[in-house]
Design an enzyme around this catalytic site. Structure first.
Site, mmCIF file in Angstrom:
data_model
loop_
_atom_site.group_PDB
_atom_site.id
_atom_site.type_symbol
_atom_site.label_atom_id
_atom_site.label_comp_id
_atom_site.label_asym_id
_atom_site.label_seq_id
_atom_site.Cartn_x
_atom_site.Cartn_y
_atom_site.Cartn_z
ATOM 1 N N HIS A 72 31.567 76.187 141.631
ATOM 2 C CA HIS A 72 31.276 77.102 142.742
ATOM 3 C C HIS A 72 30.916 78.481 142.197
ATOM 4 C CE1 HIS A 72 33.215 75.049 146.495
ATOM 5 N NE2 HIS A 72 32.366 74.271 145.867
ATOM 6 N N TYR A 202 37.440 82.324 153.147
ATOM 7 C CA TYR A 202 38.727 82.982 153.396
ATOM 8 C C TYR A 202 38.525 83.842 154.644
ATOM 9 C CZ TYR A 202 40.324 81.789 148.635
ATOM 10 O OH TYR A 202 40.710 81.120 147.494
ATOM 11 N N PRO A 293 49.562 81.068 147.311
ATOM 12 C CA PRO A 293 48.348 80.342 146.933
ATOM 13 C C PRO A 293 47.033 81.077 147.228
ATOM 14 C CG PRO A 293 49.318 79.390 148.909
ATOM 15 C CD PRO A 293 50.274 80.438 148.434
ATOM 16 N N LYS A 297 45.961 81.015 141.945
ATOM 17 C CA LYS A 297 46.300 81.356 140.565
ATOM 18 C C LYS A 297 47.386 80.479 139.935
ATOM 19 C CE LYS A 297 43.472 84.403 139.647
ATOM 20 N NZ LYS A 297 42.397 83.519 139.308
ATOM 21 N N TYR A 383 39.579 86.741 140.416
ATOM 22 C CA TYR A 383 39.538 85.386 140.984
ATOM 23 C C TYR A 383 39.075 84.375 139.943
ATOM 24 C CZ TYR A 383 38.972 81.854 144.657
ATOM 25 O OH TYR A 383 39.100 80.732 145.441
#
Ligand code: APR
Ligand code: PHB
Length: 390
Positions: A72, A202, A293, A297, A383
């Site tokens: 991704h 998100y 979550p 990580k 991220y």
């Protein structure tokens, strides 16, 4: 029984440590109190950083990941009226992979059972002893009910948050604990339906956070913020899909629904324990720290710990040098705290709690990340994964 490194817990941390040490000629025995079926059925998060992917490939357990993992290039951040794409390669030159932690665990177990070091399931009464000496041991009862003693040079405590290792470390050191529980939880589902978006979404919504993720081109993984005391029985599939559709609503876009194959409620907490070593007992992964979550990580942090720990143990056991095991006491913690901060920040920005003032602060932060390259890059770097030593 005797081994060089006795490993407690066959989650990704313990299994990968065993694999990395085997490749360096160090003997291990892995002790797991659950059954193989149980360990392979446990559903966990599914985003791998570049470092995690390279570590698994270099360790010879990345074939299926390379075939089935979904690379991704970014994520979407959503708030009412806006769904904004963050392009990770453009922002920081890295990307991430979607591949379930459950699949990572299965790949590691099958490699280990195909001629790797011993991996004993369904053991009980696991007790690390004499960890302040150079000859620690693990007492346990094997799957047939027979008491056993495993003599070791070193013990690795990779037995997760509820394991037996961390209490032994904290009891014998002036240990410190930091903890934050959040006033919300995630209700997670797996569904047999193609993901409605090609990368993760998100979403901030007045009703609460929602996350659209996936496991494959035909399986979606979705989460919904709920109160921590909600009962899963009160959430019918229709109620879950309604909640998700509301929170992901966007003009011209539709959330596809399908049969729900798994649903559960997950608590959210941050937790860090230090030091990560007492004598010859070393902690790694969830045994030493937990993150919520939201930043994906947990597994990546466990892989980073184990990478450092494997190098330190090879140096101790093959080269008789203690410098790297000495620094392991605190060395992983800088990265642990970076990931703890990032996970807390993502969590705090996206979940509804508090009053309208809090909501406006969250929206202001989201608009900033979606409009400033500097703010977006900060998210992207964290991220996709920071270097081992931050
Ligand atoms: N004896 C033997 N095994 C134990 C014991 C014990 N007393 N207690 C726990 N275990 C086992 C658990 O059954 C589990 O299989 O230790 C293992 C710990 O694995 P995880 O909880 O998966 O932890 P870890 O390997 O550190 O993985 C890192 O990444 O996404 C996150 O939280 C997620 O588990 C994940 C973590
Ligand atoms: C998941 O796919 O399970 C997942 C993805 C991203 C997260 C958390 C969980 O931040």
């Amino acid at each position: 029984m005797r081994t060089q490194v006795g490993i407690i817990g066959a989650g990704p941390a313990g299994l990968l440590l065993s694999r990395l040490l085997q490749l360096q000629g160090i003997d291990t025995v892995v002790l797991e109190n659950r059954s193989r079926d149980y360990v392979e059925a446990r559903i966990r998060a599914g985003i791998l950083e570049q470092h995690t992917v390279s570590t698994l490939i270099d360790a010879g357990v990345g074939d299926r990941l390379q075939r089935e993992g979904l690379p991704h290039d970014g994520i979407f951040l959503q708030y009412p009226g806006t769904r904004h794409h963050l392009d990770f390669p453009e922002l920081c030159g890295r990307k991430v992979w979607v591949y379930g932690q459950t699949e990572v665990t299965k790949d590691l177990i099958s490699a280990q059972l195909a001629g790797g070091p011993p991996l004993l399931f369904e053991v009980s009464d696991v007790t690390p002893e004499d960890v302040d000496t150079d000859h620690p041991r693990i007492r346990f009862t094997d799957a047939d009910g027979v008491s056993q003693v495993l003599e070791c040079d070193v013990i690795a405590g990779t037995d997760g948050f509820h394991g037996v290792s961390r209490p032994v470390v904290t009891a014998g050191t002036s240990g410190l604990l930091w903890e934050r529980t959040y006033p919300y939880a995630w209700l997670g589902i797996l569904a047999d339906v193609a993901p409605s978006e090609d990368e993760l979404v998100y979403a901030w919504h007045p009703d609460g956070f929602a996350l659209l993720s996936m496991r494959s081109p035909s399986v979606s993984r979705l989460y919904l913020q709920v109160d921590p005391d909600e009962k899963i029985e009160d959430w019918s599939d229709d109620r879950i899909w309604d909640g998700l559709s509301t929170r992901f609503a966007l003009d011209g876009w539709e959330l596809e629904t399908g049969p729900v194959t798994e649903k559960s409620i997950l608590p959210m907490r941050s937790f860090v324990s230090a030091p990560m070593r007492r004598g010859r007992l070393f902690l790694a992964g969830d045994a030493a720290h937990i993150v919520p979550p939201t930043g994906a990580k947990g597994l990546n942090l466990a892989v980073a710990d184990v990478t450092l720990l494997a190098t330190a143990l090879v140096r101790l056991l093959a080269e008789k040098q203690t410098d790297l095991v000495d620094s392991y006491r605190g060395r992983p913690l800088a990265r642990v705290w970076r990931c703890t901060h990032f996970s807390w920040w993502m969590t705090s920005m996206l979940h509804r709690s508090g009053d309208d003032f809090d909501a406006e602060l969250q929206l202001s932060q989201l608009r900033r990340v979606c409009s400033s390259e500097a703010a977006a890059r900060e998210l992207a770097e964290n991220y996709t994964g920071l270097p081992l030593d931050v």
